[in-house]
Design an enzyme around this catalytic site. Structure first.
Site, short mmCIF file in Angstrom:
data_model
loop_
_atom_site.label_atom_id
_atom_site.label_comp_id
_atom_site.label_asym_id
_atom_site.label_seq_id
_atom_site.Cartn_x
_atom_site.Cartn_y
_atom_site.Cartn_z
N PRO A 83 0.81 -1.28 -0.02
CA PRO A 83 0.06 0.07 0.06
C PRO A 83 0.89 1.23 0.10
CG PRO A 83 -0.82 -1.61 1.51
CD PRO A 83 0.32 -2.26 0.86
N CYS A 84 0.40 2.30 -0.87
CA CYS A 84 1.43 3.26 -1.19
C CYS A 84 0.66 4.76 -0.66
CB CYS A 84 1.66 3.23 -2.48
SG CYS A 84 0.59 3.34 -3.64
#
Length: 356
Positions: A83-84
């Protein structure tokens, strides 16, 4: 198109798989993707629908203890995009050490240490280079070195690889066997929004149709490539905007944004000058698109119609083929498209790995 198991010496596993943009790119390059892990249920359904020969686990990567063993002669590739959101350049509030989502890469590396893949590929937003002065990138590289990997990283822009979107992403490629790696060179092709979507079905504001006939023949080599012989286009849903939103759209020319909207139509904004530059942005038909992120909330506008983008139009701008069907509610589909890795960009990375 249903992927079939085939005899490849390259075996892949994807973590944080999303709808499977990286898996599709890996497959197109010649990798037999055997397993994927994705926490979101609707997104897992999309992955399952389009990667029928791959086992999909709908769970948190943190709950995965081990990965399956394969014959020693197989070359194993572990890949994915932790997840960014916390690294996004537009997310100033949580681009810090306290955001738990910024530490998901630890689970990726934990499983890499157990599985011993020959190659690793990690994809993330370019903000990883600058968040907390680059400390997260440095930690990832150090952790990979500790478990025996030689690392390489580079920011690639999808537009330089024949994809109609200005989308910068950081790729980290790591070799277990000290193999030197050079990132792929730009392809030199240039694809516009018009090239990408001009043959897609004509749809109106609030369209709920899943399957519709094309508006006409493929008008570019890019649209011809993504049609792959399909007779209908899927995922033609469009967010239904109210009359006020549509009225705002009418004042915006291609390449312009909220700043073109008269003040009397922005009365519900306390200070419209604080709007993000990407809000109410109308795409330019003769240029590549801006980033297709959460395009519903960003209110990206079709180049010539006063409506948002359909899911299929956004998927075209992300380089998903037309047979690829997104599952879930409309908001689920929109999120999946926006979060995905462009398959044709991923293909370039995997093709380079397989060339060694």
């Amino acid at each position: 198109m249903n992927f079939q198991n085939y005899d490849s010496k390259f075996i892949g596993i994807e973590l944080y798989a999303g709808p499977g943009g990286m898996s599709l790119g890996a497959h197109l390059a010649g990798v037999n993707v055997k397993l994927a892990v994705e926490i979101n249920k609707a997104t897992s359904l999309t992955y399952k629908e389009n990667h029928k020969s791959t086992t999909i686990i709908n769970d948190d990567v943190a709950n995965i203890d081990n990965l399956p063993a394969f014959p020693k002669e197989k070359i194993k590739i572990l890949f994915g995009g932790p997840p960014c959101q916390g690294f996004s350049l537009s997310n100033k509030r949580t681009r810090n050490l306290e955001n738990a989502k910024n530490w998901q890469f630890k689970n990726f590396i934990r499983l890499a240490e157990k599985w011993h893949p020959d190659w690793l590929v990690i994809e993330n937003v370019s903000g990883l280079l600058t968040t907390e002065k680059g400390i997260f990138l440095e930690m990832i590289l150090q952790d990979l070195h500790k478990i025996g990997y030689t690392t390489y990283y580079k920011v690639l822009n999808a537009v330089n690889f024949g994809i109609p979107q200005k989308r910068e992403r950081l790729f980290i490629v790591a070799s277990k066997h000290n193999q030197a790696f050079e990132f792929p060179d730009p392809t030199g092709s240039f694809v516009t929004v018009k090239d990408a979507i001009n043959d897609l079905p004509f749809v109106e504001n609030g369209c709920k149709s899943n399957e519709l006939e094309y508006a006409g023949p493929a008008l570019s080599s890019y649209s011809l490539l993504l049609r792959e012989g399909e007779s209908i286009a899927k995922n033609n849903g469009v967010t239904k905007n109210g009359e006020l939103i549509i009225e705002r759209y009418k004042h915006i020319q291609q390449g312009n944004n909220w700043s073109s909207i008269p003040d009397h139509l922005m009365h519900n904004y306390k200070d419209k000058n604080r709007c993000h530059a990407g809000i109410y942005y109308r795409l330019k038909e003769n240029e590549p698109s801006v980033v297709i992120g959460n395009y519903r909330k960003n209110m990206l506008i079709h180049p010539t119609f006063n409506r948002g983008l359909s899911v299929r139009e956004a998927a075209r701008l992300q380089s998903f083929p037309d047979w690829f069907e997104f599952k879930g509610f409309l908001t689920d589909q929109q999120q999946q498209v926006g979060d995905a890795v462009p398959p044709l960009l991923a293909k370039q990375i995997f093709h380079k790995i397989l060339s060694y």
